[in-house]
Design a protein around this motif. Sequence first.
Motif, PDB file in Angstrom:
ATOM      1  N   ILE A   1       6.873   2.579 -11.949  1.00 54.71           N
ATOM      2  CA  ILE A   1       6.263   3.058 -13.188  1.00 54.71           C
ATOM      3  C   ILE A   1       7.222   3.938 -13.980  1.00 54.71           C
ATOM      4  CG2 ILE A   1       3.891   2.882 -12.385  1.00 54.71           C
ATOM      5  CD1 ILE A   1       3.962   5.797 -11.622  1.00 54.71           C
ATOM      6  N   GLY A   2       8.437   4.079 -13.517  1.00 51.63           N
ATOM      7  CA  GLY A   2       9.453   4.793 -14.287  1.00 51.63           C
ATOM      8  C   GLY A   2       9.323   6.297 -14.283  1.00 51.63           C
TER       9      GLY A   2
ATOM     10  N   ASP B   1       3.979  10.184  -7.130  1.00 50.37           N
ATOM     11  CA  ASP B   1       4.815  10.452  -8.305  1.00 50.37           C
ATOM     12  C   ASP B   1       3.963  10.915  -9.483  1.00 50.37           C
ATOM     13  OD1 ASP B   1       7.164   9.863  -7.038  1.00 50.37           O
ATOM     14  OD2 ASP B   1       7.402   7.862  -7.903  1.00 50.37           O
ATOM     15  N   VAL B   2       2.834  10.249  -9.682  1.00 47.47           N
ATOM     16  CA  VAL B   2       1.956  10.628 -10.790  1.00 47.47           C
ATOM     17  C   VAL B   2       1.422  12.044 -10.589  1.00 47.47           C
ATOM     18  CG1 VAL B   2      -0.233  10.123 -11.933  1.00 47.47           C
ATOM     19  CG2 VAL B   2       1.323   8.260 -11.379  1.00 47.47           C
ATOM     20  N   LEU B   3       1.020  12.377  -9.357  1.00 48.72           N
ATOM     21  CA  LEU B   3       0.521  13.723  -9.075  1.00 48.72           C
ATOM     22  C   LEU B   3       1.606  14.769  -9.321  1.00 48.72           C
ATOM     23  CD1 LEU B   3      -1.614  13.228  -5.836  1.00 48.72           C
ATOM     24  CD2 LEU B   3      -2.423  14.040  -8.060  1.00 48.72           C
ATOM     25  N   THR B   4       2.813  14.487  -8.860  1.00 52.29           N
ATOM     26  CA  THR B   4       3.917  15.424  -9.070  1.00 52.29           C
ATOM     27  C   THR B   4       4.205  15.579 -10.558  1.00 52.29           C
ATOM     28  OG1 THR B   4       4.905  14.787  -6.944  1.00 52.29           O
ATOM     29  CG2 THR B   4       6.321  15.932  -8.519  1.00 52.29           C
ATOM     30  N   ALA B   5       4.220  14.460 -11.294  1.00 56.27           N
ATOM     31  CA  ALA B   5       4.462  14.513 -12.737  1.00 56.27           C
ATOM     32  C   ALA B   5       3.384  15.331 -13.441  1.00 56.27           C
ATOM     33  CB  ALA B   5       4.519  13.101 -13.311  1.00 56.27           C
TER      34      ALA B   5
ATOM     35  N   VAL C   1       0.845  -1.197   0.000  1.00 54.74           N
ATOM     36  CA  VAL C   1       0.000   0.000   0.000  1.00 54.74           C
ATOM     37  C   VAL C   1       0.882   1.251   0.000  1.00 54.74           C
ATOM     38  CG1 VAL C   1      -1.614   1.368   1.373  1.00 54.74           C
ATOM     39  CG2 VAL C   1      -2.038  -1.059   1.026  1.00 54.74           C
ATOM     40  N   GLU C   2       1.947   1.228   0.790  1.00 52.56           N
ATOM     41  CA  GLU C   2       2.857   2.372   0.820  1.00 52.56           C
ATOM     42  C   GLU C   2       3.546   2.551  -0.530  1.00 52.56           C
ATOM     43  OE1 GLU C   2       3.142   4.646   3.239  1.00 52.56           O
ATOM     44  OE2 GLU C   2       1.456   3.522   4.095  1.00 52.56           O
ATOM     45  N   GLU C   3       3.897   1.439  -1.195  1.00 51.23           N
ATOM     46  CA  GLU C   3       4.484   1.545  -2.530  1.00 51.23           C
ATOM     47  C   GLU C   3       3.507   2.201  -3.498  1.00 51.23           C
ATOM     48  OE1 GLU C   3       6.064  -2.018  -4.225  1.00 51.23           O
ATOM     49  OE2 GLU C   3       7.215  -2.547  -2.429  1.00 51.23           O
ATOM     50  N   LEU C   4       2.243   1.773  -3.415  1.00 47.26           N
ATOM     51  CA  LEU C   4       1.228   2.360  -4.298  1.00 47.26           C
ATOM     52  C   LEU C   4       1.040   3.845  -4.010  1.00 47.26           C
ATOM     53  CD1 LEU C   4      -1.496  -0.430  -4.471  1.00 47.26           C
ATOM     54  CD2 LEU C   4      -0.171   0.481  -6.384  1.00 47.26           C
ATOM     55  N   LYS C   5       1.069   4.212  -2.730  1.00 53.31           N
ATOM     56  CA  LYS C   5       0.943   5.628  -2.385  1.00 53.31           C
ATOM     57  C   LYS C   5       2.094   6.428  -2.975  1.00 53.31           C
ATOM     58  CE  LYS C   5      -1.685   5.291   1.955  1.00 53.31           C
ATOM     59  NZ  LYS C   5      -1.633   5.516   3.426  1.00 53.31           N
ATOM     60  N   GLY C   6       3.296   5.850  -2.930  1.00 51.17           N
ATOM     61  CA  GLY C   6       4.442   6.524  -3.524  1.00 51.17           C
ATOM     62  C   GLY C   6       4.273   6.713  -5.020  1.00 51.17           C
ATOM     63  N   MET C   7       3.727   5.685  -5.710  1.00 48.04           N
ATOM     64  CA  MET C   7       3.491   5.796  -7.144  1.00 48.04           C
ATOM     65  C   MET C   7       2.448   6.878  -7.446  1.00 48.04           C
ATOM     66  SD  MET C   7       3.408   1.808  -8.347  1.00 48.04           S
ATOM     67  CE  MET C   7       4.745   0.673  -7.938  1.00 48.04           C
ATOM     68  N   VAL C   8       1.396   6.916  -6.635  1.00 48.88           N
ATOM     69  CA  VAL C   8       0.349   7.924  -6.830  1.00 48.88           C
ATOM     70  C   VAL C   8       0.927   9.320  -6.645  1.00 48.88           C
ATOM     71  CG1 VAL C   8      -1.777   8.867  -5.854  1.00 48.88           C
ATOM     72  CG2 VAL C   8      -1.583   6.411  -6.245  1.00 48.88           C
TER      73      VAL C   8
ATOM     74  N   THR D   1      18.713   7.623 -21.901  1.00 51.96           N
ATOM     75  CA  THR D   1      17.255   7.742 -21.793  1.00 51.96           C
ATOM     76  C   THR D   1      16.735   7.482 -20.382  1.00 51.96           C
ATOM     77  OG1 THR D   1      16.958   5.394 -22.378  1.00 51.96           O
ATOM     78  CG2 THR D   1      16.982   6.997 -24.180  1.00 51.96           C
ATOM     79  N   ILE D   2      17.629   7.285 -19.424  1.00 51.71           N
ATOM     80  CA  ILE D   2      17.194   6.861 -18.099  1.00 51.71           C
ATOM     81  C   ILE D   2      16.340   7.911 -17.395  1.00 51.71           C
ATOM     82  CG2 ILE D   2      19.245   7.700 -16.888  1.00 51.71           C
ATOM     83  CD1 ILE D   2      19.095   5.098 -15.226  1.00 51.71           C
ATOM     84  N   PHE D   3      16.469   9.195 -17.801  1.00 50.39           N
ATOM     85  CA  PHE D   3      15.692  10.259 -17.167  1.00 50.39           C
ATOM     86  C   PHE D   3      14.374  10.526 -17.892  1.00 50.39           C
ATOM     87  CE2 PHE D   3      20.016  11.202 -15.706  1.00 50.39           C
ATOM     88  CZ  PHE D   3      19.788  11.325 -14.341  1.00 50.39           C
ATOM     89  N   GLU D   4      14.074   9.753 -18.912  1.00 48.93           N
ATOM     90  CA  GLU D   4      12.801   9.931 -19.602  1.00 48.93           C
ATOM     91  C   GLU D   4      11.667   9.313 -18.787  1.00 48.93           C
ATOM     92  OE1 GLU D   4      13.066   8.363 -23.509  1.00 48.93           O
ATOM     93  OE2 GLU D   4      14.648   9.760 -24.144  1.00 48.93           O
ATOM     94  N   ARG D   5      10.493   9.851 -18.962  1.00 45.19           N
ATOM     95  CA  ARG D   5       9.333   9.354 -18.219  1.00 45.19           C
ATOM     96  C   ARG D   5       8.963   7.940 -18.662  1.00 45.19           C
ATOM     97  NH1 ARG D   5       5.308  14.417 -16.958  1.00 45.19           N
ATOM     98  NH2 ARG D   5       6.935  15.727 -16.048  1.00 45.19           N
ATOM     99  N   PHE D   6       8.564   7.167 -17.680  1.00 41.82           N
ATOM    100  CA  PHE D   6       8.119   5.781 -17.864  1.00 41.82           C
ATOM    101  C   PHE D   6       9.246   4.870 -18.359  1.00 41.82           C
ATOM    102  CE2 PHE D   6       4.406   8.556 -18.727  1.00 41.82           C
ATOM    103  CZ  PHE D   6       3.695   8.275 -17.583  1.00 41.82           C
ATOM    104  N   GLN D   7      10.492   5.312 -18.177  1.00 41.05           N
ATOM    105  CA  GLN D   7      11.640   4.466 -18.480  1.00 41.05           C
ATOM    106  C   GLN D   7      11.972   3.650 -17.225  1.00 41.05           C
ATOM    107  OE1 GLN D   7      13.901   2.304 -19.812  1.00 41.05           O
ATOM    108  NE2 GLN D   7      14.121   3.903 -21.364  1.00 41.05           N
ATOM    109  N   ARG D   8      11.872   2.338 -17.315  1.00 42.41           N
ATOM    110  CA  ARG D   8      12.041   1.490 -16.129  1.00 42.41           C
ATOM    111  C   ARG D   8      13.303   0.641 -16.197  1.00 42.41           C
ATOM    112  NH1 ARG D   8       7.771  -2.306 -14.863  1.00 42.41           N
ATOM    113  NH2 ARG D   8       7.473  -2.594 -17.098  1.00 42.41           N
TER     114      ARG D   8
END
Length: 383
Positions: free
Chosen positions: A344-345, A214-218, A205-212, A325-332
């Motif tokens: 989610i990169g 990240d998405v909000l910040t992006a 759940v904490e991992e998912l919160k971190g991803m969320v 390309t490592i700093f590109e979005r969604f690059q994992r």
Amino acid sequence: MGVPFRFMSGRAETDLTGGRRGSRSGISLPVQSGRARQWDLFDGDALRALFENAPDGLVILSTGGDVIHSNRAARRLLGGSGLSLTERLRGIQLAAGSSQTAQAEPGGAACEVRAAPTSIGGENVWLLSVHDVTALRRTEQERETGRQEALDASRLKGEILNLVAHEFRSPLSVIGGYLSMMAEGQLGEVPPMWALPIERTQQKVEELKGMVNDVLTAARLESGRLQVNRQNLDAGLLVKLAAERAKGRVALLEADLQYDVSDEALPVNVDTHQLGIVLDNLVNNALNYSEGKPELRLTSRRAGDEAEISVCDHGPGVASELQETIFERFQRGGGQGEPRRRGIGLGLAIARDLTELNGGKLCLAWSELGRGSRFTLRLPLAG
């Protein structure tokens, strides 16, 4: 009838004939006015041929606005609709040395017309140069259309990311709340065999919160809505705070995290929260992707007129084909022979964008497969 051309400078400065008087050609070229005397003063066939066959349009114009002579390119570019060249040019008003766009007819060639005063046989005239800019205008329009489409797509993507992230937050909060109540025994005694599954579920759940987050910040970065609240602080303090925030994960993973800050004060003017996200992402990457016991080192030092913060790990490294390309979005990550990485990169992309938003630069300074990586963050020194 008044003068149809209003040029701001009326004094001729150049004699188009160069002051020479030579033999006259017997070639008879079409003119659009009765004033052909100046044209007859041109020296020889060669000069006439150069004028007639020039790739750009050329027009000799009287101070009264009548066309004395024009070359083939000018007639091609400014012809059409049955109007004479004099009638076609009558609406153009130019100052000497300036330019104006003209078009023979809707959908026809777009031309840039420039004017220069000169003289032929001692009489003042105007020399107009006509250049075809149709392709250039079309390219500019296509570029502007593409830019606007990219902006619209970026804005829409940001809105979608923002909406999705907010919608995820609510159910995650509910799930996390019930899991905490269960772990604390508020919903009754928890069977021993449930303890580990509850703990693992809380971690996810904490991992998912971190991803969320990240998405909000992006999404906010994408839309330009993220504000920077700057304050002065020492770059070494940023390192110490990042190490402090990582203590829990470091202990859980039995990792080895060391930091070394410069004795010299390195004042930077940045958003502390945003730079914290940058360093947290770098530290978490080092902890997540290390094979075996994670080892990482954080340092701060002066580099010229900048403060340099480095995060060095002994993880798997970054494949050479991914380092650009490592700093590109969604690059994992996950080069040849590498497993795909979790997440989610967005972490490194957000770290780079936040760094640049604060006036700094983030780069992969060194990496080698099987030996580790070093990410370097540089910020201008305040004052």
